[in-house]
Each structure stands twice: as structure tokens, then as C-alpha cells.
Design a protein around this motif. Structure first.
Motif, PDB file in Angstrom:
ATOM      1  N   LYS A 187     -10.474  -1.233  -1.505  1.00 32.72           N
ATOM      2  CA  LYS A 187     -10.044   0.035  -1.034  1.00 32.72           C
ATOM      3  C   LYS A 187     -10.928   0.503   0.307  1.00 32.72           C
ATOM      4  O   LYS A 187     -12.058   0.374   0.027  1.00 32.72           O
ATOM      5  CB  LYS A 187     -10.144   1.070  -1.960  1.00 32.72           C
ATOM      6  N   GLY A 188     -10.533   0.549   1.291  1.00 32.27           N
ATOM      7  CA  GLY A 188     -11.352   0.684   2.574  1.00 32.27           C
ATOM      8  C   GLY A 188     -11.742  -0.515   3.280  1.00 32.27           C
ATOM      9  O   GLY A 188     -12.832  -0.635   3.545  1.00 32.27           O
ATOM     10  N   ARG A 189     -10.868  -1.371   3.374  1.00 32.76           N
ATOM     11  CA  ARG A 189     -11.016  -2.609   4.025  1.00 32.76           C
ATOM     12  C   ARG A 189     -11.244  -2.299   5.691  1.00 32.76           C
ATOM     13  O   ARG A 189     -10.442  -1.448   6.090  1.00 32.76           O
ATOM     14  CB  ARG A 189     -10.017  -3.663   4.043  1.00 32.76           C
ATOM     15  N   SER A 249      -2.703  -1.234   7.197  1.00 31.28           N
ATOM     16  CA  SER A 249      -3.456  -1.180   6.038  1.00 31.28           C
ATOM     17  C   SER A 249      -2.735  -2.285   4.922  1.00 31.28           C
ATOM     18  O   SER A 249      -3.527  -3.171   4.291  1.00 31.28           O
ATOM     19  CB  SER A 249      -3.636   0.111   5.259  1.00 31.28           C
ATOM     20  N   ARG A 275       0.313   8.220   4.527  1.00 31.24           N
ATOM     21  CA  ARG A 275      -0.737   8.053   5.550  1.00 31.24           C
ATOM     22  C   ARG A 275       0.069   7.728   6.817  1.00 31.24           C
ATOM     23  O   ARG A 275       1.292   7.455   6.794  1.00 31.24           O
ATOM     24  CB  ARG A 275      -1.401   6.566   5.184  1.00 31.24           C
ATOM     25  N   ILE A 324      -8.759  10.860   3.148  1.00 29.20           N
ATOM     26  CA  ILE A 324      -9.926  10.113   3.452  1.00 29.20           C
ATOM     27  C   ILE A 324     -11.047  10.852   4.026  1.00 29.20           C
ATOM     28  O   ILE A 324     -12.109  10.754   3.668  1.00 29.20           O
ATOM     29  CB  ILE A 324      -9.382   8.825   4.445  1.00 29.20           C
ATOM     30  N   PHE A 349     -16.670   6.026   3.321  1.00 32.71           N
ATOM     31  CA  PHE A 349     -15.854   6.715   2.657  1.00 32.71           C
ATOM     32  C   PHE A 349     -16.644   7.511   1.750  1.00 32.71           C
ATOM     33  O   PHE A 349     -17.810   7.302   1.484  1.00 32.71           O
ATOM     34  CB  PHE A 349     -15.104   5.837   1.864  1.00 32.71           C
ATOM     35  N   LEU A 359     -14.830   3.586  -4.684  1.00 37.08           N
ATOM     36  CA  LEU A 359     -13.613   2.967  -4.953  1.00 37.08           C
ATOM     37  C   LEU A 359     -14.059   1.300  -4.699  1.00 37.08           C
ATOM     38  O   LEU A 359     -15.009   0.936  -3.734  1.00 37.08           O
ATOM     39  CB  LEU A 359     -12.719   3.285  -4.150  1.00 37.08           C
ATOM     40  N   ARG A 375       0.799  -1.215  -0.016  1.00 37.29           N
ATOM     41  CA  ARG A 375       0.041   0.131   0.089  1.00 37.29           C
ATOM     42  C   ARG A 375       0.975   1.247   0.065  1.00 37.29           C
ATOM     43  O   ARG A 375       1.879   1.321   0.604  1.00 37.29           O
ATOM     44  CB  ARG A 375      -0.785  -0.008   1.195  1.00 37.29           C
ATOM     45  N   GLY A 376       0.164   2.175  -0.616  1.00 37.12           N
ATOM     46  CA  GLY A 376       0.952   3.445  -0.609  1.00 37.12           C
ATOM     47  C   GLY A 376       1.146   3.812  -2.037  1.00 37.12           C
ATOM     48  O   GLY A 376       0.988   2.985  -3.020  1.00 37.12           O
ATOM     49  N   SER A 377       1.354   5.265  -2.342  1.00 39.71           N
ATOM     50  CA  SER A 377       1.040   5.662  -3.821  1.00 39.71           C
ATOM     51  C   SER A 377       2.228   6.718  -4.019  1.00 39.71           C
ATOM     52  O   SER A 377       2.596   7.763  -3.297  1.00 39.71           O
ATOM     53  CB  SER A 377       0.093   6.403  -4.138  1.00 39.71           C
TER      54      SER A 377
HETATM   55  N1  LIG Z   1     -12.912   7.366  -0.766  1.00 42.48           N
HETATM   56  C1  LIG Z   1     -12.132   6.419  -0.526  1.00 42.48           C
HETATM   57  N2  LIG Z   1     -12.748   5.332  -0.566  1.00 42.48           N
HETATM   58  C2  LIG Z   1     -11.898   4.055  -0.081  1.00 42.48           C
HETATM   59  N3  LIG Z   1     -10.846   4.139   0.099  1.00 42.48           N
HETATM   60  C3  LIG Z   1      -9.948   5.090   0.372  1.00 42.48           C
HETATM   61  C4  LIG Z   1     -10.656   6.454  -0.208  1.00 42.48           C
HETATM   62  N4  LIG Z   1      -9.953   7.452   0.118  1.00 42.48           N
HETATM   63  C5  LIG Z   1      -8.906   6.705   0.574  1.00 42.48           C
HETATM   64  N5  LIG Z   1      -8.911   5.465   0.640  1.00 42.48           N
HETATM   65  C6  LIG Z   1      -7.791   4.840   1.226  1.00 42.48           C
HETATM   66  O1  LIG Z   1      -7.214   4.123   0.145  1.00 42.48           O
HETATM   67  C7  LIG Z   1      -6.399   3.001   0.753  1.00 42.48           C
HETATM   68  C8  LIG Z   1      -5.951   2.164  -0.469  1.00 42.48           C
HETATM   69  O2  LIG Z   1      -5.289   3.032  -1.331  1.00 42.48           O
HETATM   70  P1  LIG Z   1      -3.705   2.244  -1.434  1.00 42.48           P
HETATM   71  O3  LIG Z   1      -3.319   3.680  -2.789  1.00 42.48           O
HETATM   72  O4  LIG Z   1      -3.061   2.209  -0.441  1.00 42.48           O
HETATM   73  O5  LIG Z   1      -4.000   1.214  -2.478  1.00 42.48           O
HETATM   74  S1  LIG Z   1      -3.135   0.259  -3.354  1.00 42.48           S
HETATM   75  O6  LIG Z   1      -1.634   0.534  -2.941  1.00 42.48           O
HETATM   76  O7  LIG Z   1      -3.410   0.907  -4.597  1.00 42.48           O
HETATM   77  O8  LIG Z   1      -3.586  -0.878  -2.994  1.00 42.48           O
HETATM   78  C9  LIG Z   1      -7.498   2.420   1.484  1.00 42.48           C
HETATM   79  O9  LIG Z   1      -6.668   1.767   2.694  1.00 42.48           O
HETATM   80  P2  LIG Z   1      -7.465   0.834   3.583  1.00 42.48           P
HETATM   81  O10 LIG Z   1      -8.641   1.574   4.471  1.00 42.48           O
HETATM   82  O11 LIG Z   1      -6.437   0.271   4.428  1.00 42.48           O
HETATM   83  O12 LIG Z   1      -8.360  -0.094   2.660  1.00 42.48           O
HETATM   84  C10 LIG Z   1      -8.248   3.439   1.940  1.00 42.48           C
HETATM   85  O13 LIG Z   1      -8.616   3.756   3.439  1.00 42.48           O
END
Ligand SMILES: Nc1ncnc2c1ncn2[C@@H]1O[C@H](COP(=O)(O)OS(=O)(=O)O)[C@@H](OP(=O)(O)O)[C@H]1O
Length: 224
Positions: free
Chosen positions: A185-187, A63, A55, A136, A169, A181, A9-11
Motif C-alpha cells: 500500500k503506497g507504492r 496504481s 480515487r 490519503i 503516508f 499499512l 485496486r479499489g474497494s
Molecule cells: N495511510 C495509507 N498508507 C498507505 N497507502 C494508503 C494509505 N491511505 C490510502 N492508501 C492508498 O491505498 C492504496 C491501496 O489500497 P487499495 O484498496 O487500492 O488496495 S487493494 O485493492 O487492497 O490492493 C494505495 O495505492 P498506491 O499508492 O497506488 O499504492 C495508497 O495510495
């Protein structure tokens, strides 16, 4: 930039600024943060602008753990292998009580070590640091910063988002459809022992400070 390694995770998102050629790709940091990637990207376009979305490091590691565990569960159910899953606490803390930096989700949260490499190659003003937790919580102000940084005409507004209470979210809204998403995303994160969280936050304190020094901004991440 495809790869068969599990996604971490991360970008780091690059946006090509040439008017005739606009690109945008989300990279897996496991790949992009090491080796000659910054040089290769600069060779492609030296005036590139980069978005670094960060984050709070302990939350990011959890995450990552949640994502890897979800992939492992899918893999083991399809191959009928039944291996017990280790908890985040077991993976993050060694039996002697020290922080296990050999565990990649933790190592990847040492942002300053990776950012240093990018700063050897790109100028600091070419990189916008985006606070992923604020993204977020309330995406619009962060997206306004991004529009400005990229020199784009401001077009995004509150009307483009709504809060989806089921997902927990913000999701996109336009004239024709609402779009969240995807499920990955958002587990929901597992509960982590608060003493482990505190230990990790204390550990990351000095590393976060080095990151703040590099970017010239205090992200305010908790140290307890
Ligand atoms: N709007 C919205 N909806 C859902 N999720 C959201 C949103 N904005 C940010 N996030 C956060 O994005 C996290 C996953 O993004 P990543 O860039 O880490 O994912 S990845 O590297 O492409 O797998 C993901 O992490 P987790 O909550 O751990 O699943 C989310 O918290």
C-alpha cells in the motif's frame, strides 16, 4: 471471497448493520463489481451499508498497473522467466492513439458502469462515497464521515494518526504502537508521459460526469 486472480485496486467495503452480527470485508472489485454479487449481498442483508472508495480514475489505473507489474516481477523472478514489461503508456493507448479500454485497469476506472449495478439493488443512501485521494491526504475527516454514516460513536481523532515521512503516508498510532499499512500500500508509481495522462483524463471526463450524476456529488477530478 478468496480468489487466485491478481488483485485489482479499489474497494467496496460492506458493513453488516445488524447489532448481533457485525462484518466487514474488503473485496476485490474485479470480482465484486460484476455478476450477481450485489443481489447475493442483498440476500445476505438488505440493510447493509456500503463504502465505495474511489480515487481519481487515471491515478487509480496507474496504481493498478503498478500493483500488477509488481506481482508480475515477483512471479517471473520466482519462475526464472524473463519477459519484458510493457509500460503503462503502451498498455493504455493503442498504436492508433485511441484509449485501450480492453486494458482492465482502465476499464475498472469507469466507476459509473459498476455503480449502476449496485444502485439497481441498493438504495443510494445505503452507499457512502469516500474520496480516496482525500483519505490519503487527511484520513481523519473521511473517517469521521464514515463513523457518522455507520452510526458509530465518534472515537477516531487526530491522536490516532501521525504522518510517516519515510512512507509518505499517514500511519496509525495507539498507546502501545505505531503501525503503517504494509509495503504493497503506497507504492511509488512510475512516471507516466504527461500527454498520456492528459489524453486519459479527457477520455474519463464524460464518464466521471456520469458517475457524479449517479452519486449526486462532483468529485472535482481533473479533466486535463
Ligand atoms: N495511510 C495509507 N498508507 C498507505 N497507502 C494508503 C494509505 N491511505 C490510502 N492508501 C492508498 O491505498 C492504496 C491501496 O489500497 P487499495 O484498496 O487500492 O488496495 S487493494 O485493492 O487492497 O490492493 C494505495 O495505492 P498506491 O499508492 O497506488 O499504492 C495508497 O495510495
Amino acid at each position: 471471497m478468496s480468489s487466485s486472480v491478481p488483485r485489482q485496486r479499489g474497494s467496496i467495503i460492506g458493513s453488516v448493520r445488524s447489532s448481533s452480527e457485525v462484518g466487514n470485508s474488503s473485496h476485490r472489485p474485479a470480482k465484486t463489481m460484476r455478476g450477481q454479487v450485489p443481489e447475493r449481498i442483498r440476500a445476505m442483508n438488505a440493510s447493509l451499508k456500503l463504502l465505495l472508495i474511489v480515487r481519481e480514475p487515471v491515478t487509480r489505473a496507474i496504481s493498478d498497473y503498478t500493483q500488477l507489474r509488481s506481482h508480475a516481477a515477483t512471479a517471473s523472478s520466482s519462475s526464472m522467466v524473463n519477459s519484458p514489461q510493457r509500460s503503462f503508456e503502451q498498455l493504455a493507448i493503442r498504436p492508433d492513439g485511441s484509449v485501450n479500454l480492453a486494458y482492465r485497469p482502465l476499464a475498472i476506472s469507469l466507476y459509473h458502469t459498476f455503480l449502476l449495478r449496485w444502485l439497481e439493488v441498493f438504495q443510494r443512501p445505503q452507499i457512502l462515497i469516500v474520496n480516496g485521494d482525500l483519505l490519503i491526504e487527511d484520513p481523519v475527516p473521511q473517517l469521521h464521515r464514515i463513523e457518522k454514516f455507520l452510526g458509530l460513536e465518534p472515537r477516531i481523532g487526530r491522536h490516532n494518526f501521525y504522518f510517516n515521512h519515510t512512507k509518505g503516508f499517514f500511519c496509525l498510532r495507539n498507546e502501545t504502537a505505531d503501525k503503517c499499512l504494509r509495503e504493497s500500500k503506497g507504492r511509488r508509481h512510475p512516471r507516466v508521459d504527461p500527454t498520456v495522462i492528459t489524453k486519459l483524463r479527457r477520455f474519463f471526463g464524460e464518464h466521471n460526469q456520469r458517475f457524479y450524476d449517479l452519486v449526486g456529488e462532483d468529485m472535482g477530478w481533473p479533466e486535463e
